[in-house]
Scaffold this motif. Structure first.
Motif, PDB file in Angstrom:
ATOM      1  N   ALA A  79       0.850  -1.283  -0.080  1.00  0.00           N
ATOM      2  CA  ALA A  79      -0.128   0.040   0.043  1.00  0.00           C
ATOM      3  C   ALA A  79       0.798   1.167   0.093  1.00  0.00           C
ATOM      4  O   ALA A  79       2.046   1.204   0.572  1.00  0.00           O
ATOM      5  N   ARG A  80       0.253   2.301  -0.722  1.00  0.00           N
ATOM      6  CA  ARG A  80       0.958   3.550  -0.764  1.00  0.00           C
ATOM      7  C   ARG A  80       0.904   4.181   0.721  1.00  0.00           C
ATOM      8  O   ARG A  80       0.002   3.979   1.428  1.00  0.00           O
ATOM      9  N   PRO A  81       1.934   5.114   1.148  1.00  0.00           N
ATOM     10  CA  PRO A  81       1.671   5.789   2.164  1.00  0.00           C
ATOM     11  C   PRO A  81       0.169   6.448   2.478  1.00  0.00           C
ATOM     12  O   PRO A  81      -0.274   6.408   3.877  1.00  0.00           O
ATOM     13  N   TYR A  82      -0.316   7.023   1.361  1.00  0.00           N
ATOM     14  CA  TYR A  82      -1.604   7.745   1.937  1.00  0.00           C
ATOM     15  C   TYR A  82      -2.666   6.683   1.944  1.00  0.00           C
ATOM     16  O   TYR A  82      -3.618   7.163   2.249  1.00  0.00           O
ATOM     17  N   GLU A  83      -2.664   5.463   1.602  1.00  0.00           N
ATOM     18  CA  GLU A  83      -3.476   4.557   1.821  1.00  0.00           C
ATOM     19  C   GLU A  83      -3.540   3.770   3.069  1.00  0.00           C
ATOM     20  O   GLU A  83      -4.453   3.420   3.645  1.00  0.00           O
ATOM     21  N   ALA A  84      -1.946   3.656   3.387  1.00  0.00           N
ATOM     22  CA  ALA A  84      -2.040   2.953   4.999  1.00  0.00           C
ATOM     23  C   ALA A  84      -2.111   3.765   6.002  1.00  0.00           C
ATOM     24  O   ALA A  84      -2.349   3.366   7.170  1.00  0.00           O
ATOM     25  N   TRP A  85      -1.758   4.965   5.693  1.00  0.00           N
ATOM     26  CA  TRP A  85      -1.715   6.206   7.007  1.00  0.00           C
ATOM     27  C   TRP A  85      -2.803   7.271   6.474  1.00  0.00           C
ATOM     28  O   TRP A  85      -3.201   7.649   5.487  1.00  0.00           O
ATOM     29  N   SER A  86      -2.992   8.049   7.770  1.00  0.00           N
ATOM     30  CA  SER A  86      -4.016   9.053   7.627  1.00  0.00           C
ATOM     31  C   SER A  86      -3.145  10.560   7.202  1.00  0.00           C
ATOM     32  O   SER A  86      -2.698  11.140   8.293  1.00  0.00           O
ATOM     33  N   ILE A  87      -2.746  10.250   5.672  1.00  0.00           N
ATOM     34  CA  ILE A  87      -1.842  11.687   5.501  1.00  0.00           C
ATOM     35  C   ILE A  87      -2.588  12.085   4.306  1.00  0.00           C
ATOM     36  O   ILE A  87      -3.104  11.487   3.775  1.00  0.00           O
ATOM     37  N   ASP A  88      -2.276  13.472   4.165  1.00  0.00           N
ATOM     38  CA  ASP A  88      -2.563  14.140   2.860  1.00  0.00           C
ATOM     39  C   ASP A  88      -1.320  14.404   2.011  1.00  0.00           C
ATOM     40  O   ASP A  88      -0.441  15.156   2.290  1.00  0.00           O
ATOM     41  N   PRO A  89      -1.420  13.369   0.990  1.00  0.00           N
ATOM     42  CA  PRO A  89      -0.186  13.596   0.200  1.00  0.00           C
ATOM     43  C   PRO A  89      -0.049  14.969  -0.533  1.00  0.00           C
ATOM     44  O   PRO A  89      -0.851  15.487  -0.938  1.00  0.00           O
ATOM     45  N   LEU A  90       1.471  15.461  -0.895  1.00  0.00           N
ATOM     46  CA  LEU A  90       1.408  16.893  -1.474  1.00  0.00           C
ATOM     47  C   LEU A  90       1.486  16.520  -2.981  1.00  0.00           C
ATOM     48  O   LEU A  90       1.378  17.434  -3.514  1.00  0.00           O
ATOM     49  N   LEU A  91       1.545  15.363  -3.491  1.00  0.00           N
ATOM     50  CA  LEU A  91       1.554  14.986  -5.028  1.00  0.00           C
ATOM     51  C   LEU A  91       0.502  14.168  -5.192  1.00  0.00           C
ATOM     52  O   LEU A  91      -0.142  13.306  -4.377  1.00  0.00           O
ATOM     53  N   THR A  92      -0.238  14.718  -6.398  1.00  0.00           N
ATOM     54  CA  THR A  92      -1.767  13.823  -6.679  1.00  0.00           C
ATOM     55  C   THR A  92      -1.352  12.706  -7.201  1.00  0.00           C
ATOM     56  O   THR A  92      -0.596  12.455  -8.095  1.00  0.00           O
ATOM     57  N   LYS A  93      -2.043  11.757  -6.706  1.00  0.00           N
ATOM     58  CA  LYS A  93      -1.848  10.206  -7.028  1.00  0.00           C
ATOM     59  C   LYS A  93      -2.931   9.532  -6.764  1.00  0.00           C
ATOM     60  O   LYS A  93      -3.468   9.636  -5.598  1.00  0.00           O
ATOM     61  N   GLU A  94      -3.445   8.761  -7.457  1.00  0.00           N
ATOM     62  CA  GLU A  94      -4.691   7.986  -7.414  1.00  0.00           C
ATOM     63  C   GLU A  94      -4.439   6.396  -7.373  1.00  0.00           C
ATOM     64  O   GLU A  94      -5.315   5.740  -7.127  1.00  0.00           O
ATOM     65  N   THR A  95      -3.365   6.223  -7.599  1.00  0.00           N
ATOM     66  CA  THR A  95      -2.986   4.727  -7.701  1.00  0.00           C
ATOM     67  C   THR A  95      -3.028   4.059  -6.468  1.00  0.00           C
ATOM     68  O   THR A  95      -2.743   4.457  -5.265  1.00  0.00           O
ATOM     69  N   ALA A  96      -3.650   2.718  -6.426  1.00  0.00           N
ATOM     70  CA  ALA A  96      -3.698   1.858  -5.280  1.00  0.00           C
ATOM     71  C   ALA A  96      -2.610   0.761  -5.201  1.00  0.00           C
ATOM     72  O   ALA A  96      -2.423   0.110  -6.115  1.00  0.00           O
ATOM     73  N   GLY A  97      -1.968   0.690  -4.029  1.00  0.00           N
ATOM     74  CA  GLY A  97      -0.815  -0.311  -4.069  1.00  0.00           C
ATOM     75  C   GLY A  97       0.310  -0.177  -5.036  1.00  0.00           C
ATOM     76  O   GLY A  97       0.464   0.963  -5.457  1.00  0.00           O
ATOM     77  N   GLN A  98       1.056  -1.364  -5.099  1.00  0.00           N
ATOM     78  CA  GLN A  98       2.264  -1.336  -6.042  1.00  0.00           C
ATOM     79  C   GLN A  98       3.236   0.065  -5.780  1.00  0.00           C
ATOM     80  O   GLN A  98       3.712   0.709  -6.486  1.00  0.00           O
ATOM     81  N   SER A  99       3.355   0.096  -4.299  1.00  0.00           N
ATOM     82  CA  SER A  99       4.378   1.247  -3.951  1.00  0.00           C
ATOM     83  C   SER A  99       5.670   0.711  -4.014  1.00  0.00           C
ATOM     84  O   SER A  99       6.592   1.734  -4.175  1.00  0.00           O
TER      85      SER A  99
END
Length: 165
Positions: A79-99
């Protein structure tokens, strides 16, 4: 890491309060990525013209290692950091997994290694840009530090084959 969200907030606090720094983060991320994808075909044209017997190496080694990285990403499916943690990423990314590993950083580093095998100075500059891209991907919240490090390491190892052959 026990609380990546806290760590991420700490390393991005100065970016979040500065629109100009946030702009630069996005600019570096997109510009370095585009630069790398622009210069690789130029290198291949140069090699085809001046060193045609080496062209296949400069296509196969990056291509096969890119396939290996893609296979690892799909197998691990972290999982990507924004999926696994409650963070607001600074780069726009819609992808799930495959981090893990980062393909952006792998690709930039692999292209840098291709150039390094042809020209030490230019390759070193491109490796520095690859490291900046790695930092951008972590600060942007789309990869963990280990994702970019593994991507970079695989590219350096695979790219070293170009120095041997």
């Amino acid at each position: 890491m026990r609380d990546y969200a806290r760590y991420y907030e700490a390393i991005t606090a100065s970016l979040r309060t500065s629109p100009s720094r946030l702009f630069l983060l996005n600019l570096f991320n997109s510009s370095i990525t585009k630069l790398m994808y622009l210069i690789y075909p130029i290198l291949l044209i140069y090699i085809a013209w001046c060193l045609p017997n080496r062209l296949l190496l400069y296509i196969l080694i990056p291509g096969l290692s890119f396939s290996v990285v893609t296979f690892i990403r799909k197998s691990v499916n972290q999982a990507r950091p924004y999926e696994a943690w409650s963070i607001d990423p600074l780069l726009t990314k819609e992808t799930a997994g495959q981090s893990m590993p980062s393909r952006h950083v792998f690709s930039a580093t692999m292209i840098s290694m291709c150039f390094l095998s042809m020209n030490l100075c230019l390759g070193a500059v491109l490796l520095i840009l690859s490291a900046i891209l790695a930092i951008c991907r972590v600060l942007g919240g789309v990869h963990y530090p280990k994702d970019v490090l593994v991507g970079m390491l695989i590219a350096i190892l695979a790219g070293s084959l170009l120095l041997i052959f």
